[in-house]
Scaffold this active site. Structure first.
Site, PDB file in Angstrom:
ATOM      1  N   LYS A  40       0.760  -1.259   0.078  1.00 25.49           N
ATOM      2  CA  LYS A  40      -0.213   0.112  -0.051  1.00 25.49           C
ATOM      3  C   LYS A  40       0.853   1.300  -0.279  1.00 25.49           C
ATOM      4  O   LYS A  40       0.577   2.370  -0.743  1.00 25.49           O
ATOM      5  CB  LYS A  40      -0.950   0.035   1.297  1.00 25.49           C
ATOM      6  CG  LYS A  40      -1.585   1.340   1.453  1.00 25.49           C
ATOM      7  CD  LYS A  40      -2.612   1.524   2.807  1.00 25.49           C
ATOM      8  CE  LYS A  40      -1.572   1.618   3.809  1.00 25.49           C
ATOM      9  NZ  LYS A  40      -1.425   3.021   4.426  1.00 25.49           N
ATOM     10  N   ASN A  41       1.808   1.192   0.951  1.00 28.70           N
ATOM     11  CA  ASN A  41       2.555   2.441   0.977  1.00 28.70           C
ATOM     12  C   ASN A  41       3.624   2.785  -0.061  1.00 28.70           C
ATOM     13  O   ASN A  41       4.086   4.215  -0.282  1.00 28.70           O
ATOM     14  CB  ASN A  41       3.479   2.771   2.229  1.00 28.70           C
ATOM     15  CG  ASN A  41       2.395   2.649   3.582  1.00 28.70           C
ATOM     16  OD1 ASN A  41       1.301   2.939   3.308  1.00 28.70           O
ATOM     17  ND2 ASN A  41       2.782   2.401   4.817  1.00 28.70           N
ATOM     18  N   ARG A  44       1.793  14.114  12.459  1.00 28.75           N
ATOM     19  CA  ARG A  44       1.973  13.951  11.175  1.00 28.75           C
ATOM     20  C   ARG A  44       2.269  15.496  10.434  1.00 28.75           C
ATOM     21  O   ARG A  44       1.382  15.754   9.556  1.00 28.75           O
ATOM     22  CB  ARG A  44       0.779  13.095  10.421  1.00 28.75           C
ATOM     23  CG  ARG A  44       0.233  11.958  11.334  1.00 28.75           C
ATOM     24  CD  ARG A  44       1.262  11.020  11.533  1.00 28.75           C
ATOM     25  NE  ARG A  44       1.637  10.394  10.087  1.00 28.75           N
ATOM     26  CZ  ARG A  44       1.121   9.395   9.627  1.00 28.75           C
ATOM     27  NH1 ARG A  44      -0.314   9.032  10.167  1.00 28.75           N
ATOM     28  NH2 ARG A  44       1.559   8.692   8.447  1.00 28.75           N
ATOM     29  N   ARG A 103      -8.525  -0.040   5.246  1.00 31.03           N
ATOM     30  CA  ARG A 103      -7.731   1.113   4.393  1.00 31.03           C
ATOM     31  C   ARG A 103      -6.451   0.308   3.891  1.00 31.03           C
ATOM     32  O   ARG A 103      -5.753   0.728   3.118  1.00 31.03           O
ATOM     33  CB  ARG A 103      -7.164   2.190   5.444  1.00 31.03           C
ATOM     34  CG  ARG A 103      -8.279   2.928   5.866  1.00 31.03           C
ATOM     35  CD  ARG A 103      -7.802   4.142   6.628  1.00 31.03           C
ATOM     36  NE  ARG A 103      -6.474   4.840   5.853  1.00 31.03           N
ATOM     37  CZ  ARG A 103      -5.808   5.545   6.449  1.00 31.03           C
ATOM     38  NH1 ARG A 103      -5.981   6.135   7.774  1.00 31.03           N
ATOM     39  NH2 ARG A 103      -4.824   6.015   5.808  1.00 31.03           N
ATOM     40  N   ASP A 119       4.860   0.329  11.916  1.00 31.61           N
ATOM     41  CA  ASP A 119       3.576   0.006  11.542  1.00 31.61           C
ATOM     42  C   ASP A 119       3.459  -1.614  11.944  1.00 31.61           C
ATOM     43  O   ASP A 119       2.210  -2.146  11.624  1.00 31.61           O
ATOM     44  CB  ASP A 119       3.796  -0.136   9.939  1.00 31.61           C
ATOM     45  CG  ASP A 119       3.450   1.219   9.255  1.00 31.61           C
ATOM     46  OD1 ASP A 119       3.706   1.448   8.282  1.00 31.61           O
ATOM     47  OD2 ASP A 119       3.145   2.060  10.252  1.00 31.61           O
ATOM     48  N   CYS A 138      -4.055  12.510  12.593  1.00 29.95           N
ATOM     49  CA  CYS A 138      -4.065  11.150  12.391  1.00 29.95           C
ATOM     50  C   CYS A 138      -4.161  10.723  13.710  1.00 29.95           C
ATOM     51  O   CYS A 138      -3.698  10.996  14.904  1.00 29.95           O
ATOM     52  CB  CYS A 138      -2.983  10.811  11.273  1.00 29.95           C
ATOM     53  SG  CYS A 138      -2.903   8.726  11.471  1.00 29.95           S
TER      54      CYS A 138
HETATM   55  C1  EPZ Z   1       4.649   6.739   6.338  1.00 29.26           C
HETATM   56  O1  EPZ Z   1       4.031   7.688   6.950  1.00 29.26           O
HETATM   57  C2  EPZ Z   1       3.654   5.581   6.102  1.00 29.26           C
HETATM   58  N1  EPZ Z   1       2.547   5.933   5.412  1.00 29.26           N
HETATM   59  C3  EPZ Z   1       3.210   5.410   7.619  1.00 29.26           C
HETATM   60  O2  EPZ Z   1       2.438   4.163   7.697  1.00 29.26           O
HETATM   61  C4  EPZ Z   1       4.357   4.767   8.632  1.00 29.26           C
HETATM   62  O3  EPZ Z   1       4.232   4.584   9.592  1.00 29.26           O
HETATM   63  C5  EPZ Z   1       5.620   5.842   8.473  1.00 29.26           C
HETATM   64  O4  EPZ Z   1       5.819   6.123   7.115  1.00 29.26           O
HETATM   65  C6  EPZ Z   1       6.770   5.622   9.049  1.00 29.26           C
HETATM   66  O5  EPZ Z   1       7.395   4.417   8.387  1.00 29.26           O
HETATM   67  C7  EPZ Z   1       2.601   5.898   4.079  1.00 29.26           C
HETATM   68  O6  EPZ Z   1       3.750   5.507   3.522  1.00 29.26           O
HETATM   69  C8  EPZ Z   1       1.366   6.343   3.324  1.00 29.26           C
HETATM   70  P1  EPZ Z   1       7.343   9.840   8.234  1.00 29.26           P
HETATM   71  P2  EPZ Z   1       4.831   9.225   6.917  1.00 29.26           P
HETATM   72  O7  EPZ Z   1       7.063  10.876   7.409  1.00 29.26           O
HETATM   73  O8  EPZ Z   1       5.596   9.266   5.619  1.00 29.26           O
HETATM   74  C9  EPZ Z   1       7.940  13.051  11.476  1.00 29.26           C
HETATM   75  C10 EPZ Z   1       0.495   2.842   7.809  1.00 29.26           C
HETATM   76  O9  EPZ Z   1       0.250   2.115   8.748  1.00 29.26           O
HETATM   77  N2  EPZ Z   1       7.811  14.001  10.502  1.00 29.26           N
HETATM   78  O10 EPZ Z   1       8.464   8.592   8.004  1.00 29.26           O
HETATM   79  O11 EPZ Z   1       3.840  10.251   7.165  1.00 29.26           O
HETATM   80  C11 EPZ Z   1       6.697  12.192  11.842  1.00 29.26           C
HETATM   81  O12 EPZ Z   1       5.832  13.120  12.814  1.00 29.26           O
HETATM   82  C12 EPZ Z   1       1.094   4.077   7.864  1.00 29.26           C
HETATM   83  O13 EPZ Z   1       0.718   2.490   6.646  1.00 29.26           O
HETATM   84  C13 EPZ Z   1       8.091  15.324  10.726  1.00 29.26           C
HETATM   85  O14 EPZ Z   1       8.704  15.774  11.885  1.00 29.26           O
HETATM   86  O15 EPZ Z   1       5.835   9.016   8.035  1.00 29.26           O
HETATM   87  C14 EPZ Z   1       7.030  11.104  12.510  1.00 29.26           C
HETATM   88  O16 EPZ Z   1       7.339  11.308  13.812  1.00 29.26           O
HETATM   89  C15 EPZ Z   1       0.645   4.780   9.236  1.00 29.26           C
HETATM   90  N3  EPZ Z   1       7.930  16.239   9.722  1.00 29.26           N
HETATM   91  C16 EPZ Z   1       8.287  10.714  11.639  1.00 29.26           C
HETATM   92  O17 EPZ Z   1       8.781  12.136  11.200  1.00 29.26           O
HETATM   93  C17 EPZ Z   1       7.755  15.982   8.413  1.00 29.26           C
HETATM   94  O18 EPZ Z   1       7.474  16.781   7.405  1.00 29.26           O
HETATM   95  C18 EPZ Z   1       8.307   9.602  10.635  1.00 29.26           C
HETATM   96  O19 EPZ Z   1       7.066  10.135   9.797  1.00 29.26           O
HETATM   97  C19 EPZ Z   1       7.254  14.519   8.060  1.00 29.26           C
HETATM   98  C20 EPZ Z   1       7.336  13.639   9.170  1.00 29.26           C
END
Ligand code: EPZ
Length: 430
Positions: free
Chosen positions: A22-23, A122, A397, A305, A117
């Protein structure tokens, strides 16, 4: 309101086929609009998130042809609007990938800011930092992020935090910028590599995906491509944990074992026997489950995840375990639900202290988010008695035909919509 109803206590035994990731799919679908030629994508998971994103892509004018439930053709030359509305963003955060794709191709985009979320705030600050570094003027107004640039200039970007979304979004914008871009401290997840491979199949020039330094040389145009999405490591891991929690014997097929190394390592520590093949992993968990310690980290660390699913297994293991969530600030919402099934878990800040219990008991619970919902299904499969799970839209989802795939390996689980159907199921399995 639809629910899952489960009669637990049976070991899962048999073979299960894993679908597309999915991701990876969400980012690749967005990137597909970056060419004016037709892109064919297969091994697409037929889940709510990908279908909602395809609607959002059609909503900005792109031509979207569903060849079958796992294959789609997209042509971005018909795009007539560079803004993605709040309705789409509310339904699926990953619509923000259209920001990077539209900015890369048209040097302009506006996407509603994703809401919060269930697992944390996020933010998008790192995405915006990258777009600004490439020369875009980025504004947040009226609940939307708008980005615009005369042209995008390749540059050096250091991500303060490892972020999958920011890495992929910046990758897409840089793919059609002028000159070279380096992304340092990049995310290394398999789905980041899959997006880079996809863009390269369209004529992009991206090197180093899968390491923490990605180098992109921008190109003028991207062309048509045919691409198959990688298997979903999170769906695969979820079935591995389900086999462990039910003391089962399951062959999880159509996987890339390397993507599952952290999960496999933790299941071995928890007492499972695991055999790896080229594209399958065999999990045997007929002994007792043992305690261990887990900390979620960016890939190749233990995936956040899979954190709820791991906690469910440790909740019925011998001894005391700890699960530390280092990525998101609010990813233990399932603990209250699991406690209602007899778990003995205490959360202190970002650490769950888990005292293993003999067995869960069935109860009526609610899925707080996608992966926590899947974890509650695993708990229901392992529990003694009947479990009813509400809010299964979260689970749907990211998991295609979840009850059907579980029934294939011996689970007694059905999707129901009324109390009457729950009673009918309960009579049938008792
Ligand atoms: C992706 O989310 C995945 N979603 C998430 O999967 C997954 O948990 C996550 O990566 C971590 O592996 C999709 O790919 C659609 P991040 P993403 O940016 O990209 C912080 C699922 O269950 N951050 O890697 O949003 C953030 O708050 C979902 O399939 C900032 O601070 O995750 C977090 O603490 C849930 N500023 C950390 O980085 C930003 O601009 C990692 O988030 C972006 C992120």
């Amino acid at each position: 309101m639809e629910q899952y109803v489960i009669k637990g206590g049976l070991p899962l035994v048999g073979e299960v086929e894993i679908g597309g990731a999915k991701n990876a799919a969400l980012a690749i679908l967005a990137a597909a609009i970056m060419t004016d030629e037709t892109v064919t994508i297969d091994n697409l998971p037929n889940v709510r998130d990908t279908n909602v994103l395809l609607d959002a892509i059609a909503g900005i004018g792109a031509k979207v042809d569903r060849v079958d439930s796992h294959t789609v053709k997209i042509n971005g030359s018909y795009i007539d609007c560079l803004c993605v509305d709040y309705e789409s963003m509310k339904k699926i955060r990953a619509s923000y990938y259209l920001l990077g794709a539209l900015l890369g191709k048209y040097k302009q985009a506006e996407v509603a800011l994703p809401g919060g979320c269930n697992i944390g705030s996020r933010p998008m600050d790192l995405h915006i930092k990258g777009f600004k570094a490439l020369g875009a003027k980025v504004e947040i107004k009226g609940g939307a992020v708008s980005a615009k640039a005369e042209h995008l200039e390749g540059t050096h970007i250091y991500l303060d935090k490892v972020s999958v979304g920011a890495t992929i979004n910046i990758l897409m914008a840089a793919a059609m910028a002028d000159g070279k871009t380096t992304i340092e401290n990049a995310a290394k997840e398999p789905h980041v590599v899959d997006v880079a491979n996809f863009l390269n199949s369209m004529g992009a020039n991206i090197r180093g995906a899968g390491t923490d330094v990605i180098r992109i040389t921008g190109v003028e145009k991207l062309h048509k491509a045919e691409y198959s999405i990688i298997p979903d490591q999170i769906e695969a891991g979820t079935f591995m944990f389900a086999a462990a929690a039910t003391h089962g014997d399951v062959l999880v097929k159509n996987v890339i074992p390397k993507h599952l190394e952290a999960t496999t390592a933790k299941l071995l520590e928890a007492g499972c026997r695991i055999e790896e093949f080229d594209d399958a992993v065999h999990v045997v968990a007929q002994g007792s489950l043992e305690n261990t310690q887990v900390t979620t980290l960016p890939y190749p660390g233990f995936p956040t995840d899979m954190q709820p699913q791991m906690a469910v297994v440790l909740g019925i293991a011998h001894g005391t375990s700890t699960v530390t969530e280092s990525i998101f600030e609010n990813r233990f919402k399932y603990v209250d639900e699991l406690t209602r099934m007899g778990a003995d878990i205490k959360v202190e800040s970002n650490i769950a202290i888990i005292n293993g219990v003999q067995q869960y008991t069935g109860a009526r619970v609610s899925a707080p988010d996608l992966r926590a919902g899947a974890a509650l299904v695993i708990a229901g499969l392992a529990a003694e008695g009947i479990t009813v799970i509400d809010d299964i839209h979260f689970i749907e989802r990211g998991y295609e035909e979840f009850p059907a795939k579980l029934r294939e390996i011996g689970a007694q689980i059905e999707k129901v919509a009324t109390e009457k159907e729950i009673q009918k199921f309960t009579l049938k399995v008792s």
